[in-house]
Write an enzyme that holds these catalytic residues in place. Structure first.
Site, PDB file in Angstrom:
ATOM      1  CG  HIS A   1      -0.448   5.794   3.645  1.00 17.58           C
ATOM      2  ND1 HIS A   1      -1.580   4.995   3.655  1.00 17.58           N
ATOM      3  CD2 HIS A   1       0.457   5.172   4.442  1.00 17.58           C
ATOM      4  CE1 HIS A   1      -1.362   3.951   4.443  1.00 17.58           C
ATOM      5  NE2 HIS A   1      -0.132   4.035   4.924  1.00 17.58           N
TER       6      HIS A   1
ATOM      7  CG  HIS B   1       4.293   1.087   3.495  1.00 16.14           C
ATOM      8  ND1 HIS B   1       3.816   2.254   2.934  1.00 16.14           N
ATOM      9  CD2 HIS B   1       3.401   0.764   4.472  1.00 16.14           C
ATOM     10  CE1 HIS B   1       2.728   2.633   3.564  1.00 16.14           C
ATOM     11  NE2 HIS B   1       2.440   1.738   4.495  1.00 16.14           N
TER      12      HIS B   1
ATOM     13  CD  GLN C   1      -1.170  -0.286   3.714  1.00 13.62           C
ATOM     14  OE1 GLN C   1      -1.424   0.639   4.470  1.00 13.62           O
ATOM     15  NE2 GLN C   1      -1.703  -1.502   3.839  1.00 13.62           N
TER      16      GLN C   1
ATOM     17  NE  ARG D   1      -6.320  -2.261   1.300  1.00 12.86           N
ATOM     18  CZ  ARG D   1      -7.148  -1.323   1.771  1.00 12.86           C
ATOM     19  NH1 ARG D   1      -7.772  -0.523   0.930  1.00 12.86           N
ATOM     20  NH2 ARG D   1      -7.359  -1.214   3.064  1.00 12.86           N
TER      21      ARG D   1
ATOM     22  CD  GLU E   1       1.751   3.691   8.016  1.00 12.07           C
ATOM     23  OE1 GLU E   1       0.551   4.016   8.119  1.00 12.07           O
ATOM     24  OE2 GLU E   1       2.128   2.586   7.598  1.00 12.07           O
TER      25      GLU E   1
END
Length: 387
Positions: A94, A251, A92, A270, A129
């Site tokens: 972001h 990642h 996936q 994804r 993240e």
């Protein structure tokens, strides 16, 4: 200061044992993937005063501090988790903040329901993240160089993969990576499934650097994401090491127990290793096709015994305290809201005693000291913000 009662999310990829072992409770036999700490409306932590999101909404300045409210608004801008990967997660990426805002607005104008399977943007926020290992942890992060990827794929000896090797060798870095990912994700599904199956057999036979991809193929037979995963760097983190994942960086986590902190967002695009929707055109708009070695972060010593994981964003800040037995109590007071999580030993935070996996919410400015108890070294992770 409030002790938190937290929700465990039972996603299928979760370990059946890792979180129960940390908490010292019996496994249920079901996967336990993530333990959420924070004010996310999907599973807010509970205090004696009520759900954390409602407690904050009732008096944001009291709970978060005036400076944090001015900077981030009247809500906790991060979500803190214990993550236990028993099988690989989806591959996936972001979006950055501008992409998220644009994508969310576009889908809102199109009246696509938030729970629609093909919806990409659940909110208008980005989702940087950080994952920090509590046990040895394996994952994939960022693109290898085209040369290294060509060498890896060629080593499988699969004839149907040779055009991909040629493609990697014929174009500049960014174009090569973009064209190869596009080719993998848009190929005929039956032909790609046969290629993945042959590649998985070869990977299992060769082992070594191919072992992670053989494991992924075992869980996702025939999935094009297996080949896409081979474009990425394989990363091993030892306990205490971390990895930051910024916008546009593809990642996936493979296995291990860690703590994860992220900006409060559900935006995920994804690339494979999932039965869920893969929006190839939008994915290609968001992915950053830069080859780079992933940086492994180690905590840097700071004042008052705090060890900080340095990241380039303000919505969250992760640090660690290792509290020695019989040492003087450490001052944990902060002018920002914080969640403190014990991961080893037993610790006393204020008047509360915590064991592994237990956590507290501390409002901004609340005076607090922490120390190890029972003669054990105690480890505490602090999640907060930068103002």
């Amino acid at each position: 200061m409030d002790r938190l009662s937290n929700t465990v999310r039972p996603y299928a990829w979760g370990s059946t044992t890792a979180i129960p072992e940390l908490l010292g409770v019996a496994p249920t036999g079901e996967p336990q993937a993530e333990l959420w700490m924070g004010a996310h409306p999907g599973a807010p932590s509970r205090l004696e005063r009520g759900p954390l999101n409602e407690v904050i909404a009732a008096d944001p300045v009291r709970e978060l501090g005036a400076a944090a409210v001015r900077k981030f608004g009247p809500h906790l801008p991060f979500l803190f988790k214990i993550l236990a990967a028993g099988t690989p997660l989806s591959l996936q990426v972001h979006p950055d903040l501008a992409q998220a805002q644009q994508g969310y607005a576009t889908e809102e104008r199109a009246h696509i329901p938030l729970d629609a399977p093909h919806r990409n943007y659940k909110d208008a926020n980005h989702k940087p993240e950080l994952i920090c290992a509590l046990t040895p942890f394996e994952g994939l992060c960022g693109f290898r160089t085209p040369r290294d990827t060509a060498e890896l794929i060629a080593g499988l000896g699969v004839d149907s993969l040779k055009p991909y090797v040629d493609l990697l060798q014929a174009h500049p870095e960014e174009a090569a990576l973009r064209e190869l990912l596009t080719a993998v994700l848009t190929a005929d599904r039956e032909e790609m499934a046969a290629t993945v199956t042959e590649a998985a057999v070869a990977a299992r036979h060769i082992g070594g650097p191919y072992a992670p991809y053989a494991e992924i193929a075992h869980h996702f037979p025939g999935d094009p994401g297996v080949i896409a995963a081979m474009l990425l760097n394989h990363v091993r983190l030892e306990p205490g090491e971390a990895m930051f994942l910024g916008a546009g960086v593809p990642h996936a986590y493979i296995n291990g127990l860690g703590i994860e902190i992220m900006a409060n967002s559900d935006n995920v695009l994804r690339c494979g290793l999932t039965p869920k929707h893969v929006d190839v055109p939008e994915l290609l708009r968001v992915v950053r096709f830069d080859a780079d070695d992933p940086a492994v972060l180690r905590p840097e010593a700071s004042e008052r015994g705090e060890e900080v994981y340095d990241t380039p964003i303000d919505e969250f800040r992760l640090s660690r305290y290792v509290l020695a037995p019989d040492a003087a109590a450490s001052d944990l007071t902060a002018d920002t809201p914080q969640i403190l999580l014990c991961t080893a030993g037993r610790v006393t935070l204020g008047e509360l005693d915590l064991g592994p996996g237990e956590s507290v919410f501390v409002p901004a400015g609340e005076e607090l000291a922490g120390s190890a108890t029972n003669g054990d070294t105690g480890t505490v992770f602090r999640a907060t913000v930068v103002i």
